[in-house]
Scaffold this active site. Structure first.
Site, PDB file in Angstrom:
ATOM      1  N   ARG A  78      45.465 -40.171 -58.568  1.00 37.61           N
ATOM      2  CA  ARG A  78      46.818 -40.086 -57.621  1.00 37.61           C
ATOM      3  C   ARG A  78      48.109 -40.311 -57.787  1.00 37.61           C
ATOM      4  O   ARG A  78      47.928 -41.891 -58.293  1.00 37.61           O
ATOM      5  CB  ARG A  78      46.391 -40.015 -56.370  1.00 37.61           C
ATOM      6  N   HIS A  80      48.604 -30.116 -57.626  1.00 33.11           N
ATOM      7  CA  HIS A  80      47.348 -30.454 -56.576  1.00 33.11           C
ATOM      8  C   HIS A  80      45.917 -29.189 -56.330  1.00 33.11           C
ATOM      9  O   HIS A  80      46.326 -28.345 -55.095  1.00 33.11           O
ATOM     10  CB  HIS A  80      48.665 -30.477 -54.923  1.00 33.11           C
ATOM     11  N   GLN A 107      43.769 -29.408 -53.733  1.00 30.77           N
ATOM     12  CA  GLN A 107      43.703 -28.715 -52.433  1.00 30.77           C
ATOM     13  C   GLN A 107      43.737 -26.963 -52.041  1.00 30.77           C
ATOM     14  O   GLN A 107      43.791 -26.449 -51.076  1.00 30.77           O
ATOM     15  CB  GLN A 107      45.758 -29.236 -51.787  1.00 30.77           C
ATOM     16  N   ASP A 139      55.049 -26.404 -47.086  1.00 30.08           N
ATOM     17  CA  ASP A 139      54.631 -27.930 -47.324  1.00 30.08           C
ATOM     18  C   ASP A 139      55.774 -28.677 -46.796  1.00 30.08           C
ATOM     19  O   ASP A 139      57.145 -28.080 -47.240  1.00 30.08           O
ATOM     20  CB  ASP A 139      54.704 -28.234 -48.355  1.00 30.08           C
ATOM     21  N   CYS A 150      49.088 -27.614 -45.784  1.00 24.94           N
ATOM     22  CA  CYS A 150      47.789 -29.010 -46.597  1.00 24.94           C
ATOM     23  C   CYS A 150      48.000 -30.249 -46.004  1.00 24.94           C
ATOM     24  O   CYS A 150      47.379 -30.631 -46.036  1.00 24.94           O
ATOM     25  CB  CYS A 150      48.363 -29.496 -48.052  1.00 24.94           C
ATOM     26  N   ARG A 160      38.064 -29.109 -47.587  1.00 21.44           N
ATOM     27  CA  ARG A 160      38.876 -30.309 -49.074  1.00 21.44           C
ATOM     28  C   ARG A 160      37.334 -31.523 -49.119  1.00 21.44           C
ATOM     29  O   ARG A 160      37.189 -31.513 -50.505  1.00 21.44           O
ATOM     30  CB  ARG A 160      40.036 -31.612 -48.684  1.00 21.44           C
TER      31      ARG A 160
END
Ligand code: CP
Ligand code: NVA
Length: 304
Positions: free
Chosen positions: A105, A132, A135, A220, A260, A288
Site C-alpha cells: 500500500r 485499488h 477492492q 468514496d 469501499c 475482501r
C-alpha cells in the site's frame, strides 16, 4: 527464473481470469462458512508493506494467510529501513528472497512498478494513488452474489475521480458494464487519456443524471489518504455530490449502494443511504477476505 505474475491493476488479468477469481471467491466463502479447513499456502509467507493506514486490507490479507495455513508479516516504513532511505529496488530484492508474495500500500503507483520490476515473487497492489484493484474484486463478487452477472448493467460512480474510480474504469472494461461518472470539474479521473479507458465511461457533472436507471451506485471519500490538507477545498467542490435518498431514487428500484469504506456519513453519503436497506457495504467489506483468498491462490498455487 521466469518473471512472476503481479496484480498491480485489474488489467493485469483478462476477463476470463477475473471471472474465474470471482467464482472461486464465492466457492472459498462457502467452504469457510461450512467450516472446511483448506490450507493451500502452508508455510508460505505474505509480506505486507503499508505506507498508509488500513483496517480492511491489513486484516483481510492477514486472515486469509492464516486461514490458508501460512502467515503474514506487517511492515511499516516507520520501522523498516525503507523509512530511512533504503532504496525500493533493494528492499524488493531482499524481501522477495524471503517471502512468497508481497502486498504493497503506497502513495505512488510508480513505487509499485519499481518494486515489481525487482521482485522475484508476485506483487499485489493493496492501494496506490492510482488504483485499488483488490477492492474491485470484492465489489464485483458482491454484485455477482446479490444481482448476478454485471455484464451490460449500469454503474454510477459519484464523487472523486480517484484511485477507486480508476479501478472501476478498468472493471468496466474487463467485466463489460456501462460506467457513468459524475464528478466536479477539476476532479476528473486522470487515466482517460488512454482511449480504451475513455471509451469505457460516460463522464458528466450531474449525480442525478449519472444515477438514472443505474443498477449499482458507488462513491468514496472526498479526500483520500494523503490529501488531508485539501479537505476544506474538497468539501466545497463536492458539496452537491452526496449520494443521498434523492440520488438513490433515480436508480433502479433494485439498485444497490457500495462504498469501499471508511465512510463519512453526511459528506459523500448520507447516513440514511449508508445505513439503509440498499447499502451492501458490509458484505462488500467481508468479501475482501474471500476475493483476496482467491487472488492469493491464483498467484501462488494456480500459476506455480
Ligand atoms: N477499503 C479499504 O481498502 O479499507 P482499508 O483502508 O481499511 O484497508
Ligand atoms: N480513495 C480512498 C480509498 C480508501 C480505501 C483513499 O485512497 O484513501
Amino acid at each position: 527464473m521466469s518473471s512472476p505474475r503481479h496484480f498491480l491493476t485489474l488489467l493485469d488479468l483478462d476477463s476470463a481470469q477475473l471471472l474465474g477469481l470471482i467464482q472461486r471467491a464465492r466457492e472459498l466463502k462457502a467452504m469457510q462458512y461450512r467450516g472446511e479447513i483448506y490450507e493451500p499456502l502452508k508455510n508460505r509467507v505474505l509480506g505486507m508493506v503499508f505506507e498508509k493506514s488500513s483496517t480492511r486490507t491489513r486484516v483481510s490479507f492477514e486472515t486469509a494467510m492464516i486461514q490458508f495455513g501460512g502467515g503474514a508479516i506487517f511492515l511499516s516504513p516507520r520501522d523498516t529501513q525503507l523509512g530511512r532511505g533504503e532504496p525500493v529496488e533493494d528492499t524488493a530484492r531482499v524481501l522477495s528472497r524471503m517471502v512468497d508474495v508481497i502486498m504493497l500500500r503506497t502513495y505512488t503507483h510508480e513505487m509499485q512498478e519499481r518494486f515489481a520490476a525487482h521482485s522475484r515473487v508476485p506483487i499485489i497492489n493493496g492501494l496506490s494513488d492510482l488504483h485499488h484493484p483488490c477492492q474491485l474484486l470484492a465489489d464485483m463478487q458482491t454484485f455477482f452474489e446479490l444481482r448476478g452477472d454485471i455484464r451490460g448493467k449500469t454503474v454510477a460512480w459519484i464523487g472523486d475521480g480517484n484511485n477507486m474510480c480508476h479501478s472501476y474504469i478498468h472493471a468496466a472494461r474487463r467485466f463489460g458494464f456501462q460506467l457513468r461518472i459524475a464528478c466536479p470539474e477539476g476532479y476528473d479521473p486522470t487515466i482517460l487519456d488512454d482511449p480504451e479507458n475513455a471509451a469505457a465511461v460516460r463522464l458528466g457533472r450531474d449525480p442525478l443524471a449519472a444515477a438514472d436507471g443505474a443498477d449499482l451506485v458507488v462513491t468514496d471519500v472526498w479526500a483520500s489518504m494523503g490529501q488531508e490538507e485539501e479537505t476544506r477545498q474538497r468539501e466545497r467542490a463536492f458539496a452537491s455530490f452526496q449520494v443521498d435518498a434523492a440520488v438513490m431514487r433515480r436508480a433502479r428500484p433494485d439498485a444497490i449502494f457500495m462504498h469501499c469504506l471508511p465512510a463519512h456519513r453526511g459528506e459523500e453519503v448520507s447516513a440514511e443511504v449508508m445505513d439503509g436497506p440498499r447499502s451492501v457495504a458490509w458484505d462488500e467489506a467481508e468479501n475482501r477476505l474471500h476475493a483476496q483468498k482467491a487472488l492469493l491462490e491464483f498467484l501462488l498455487v494456480k500459476s506455480d
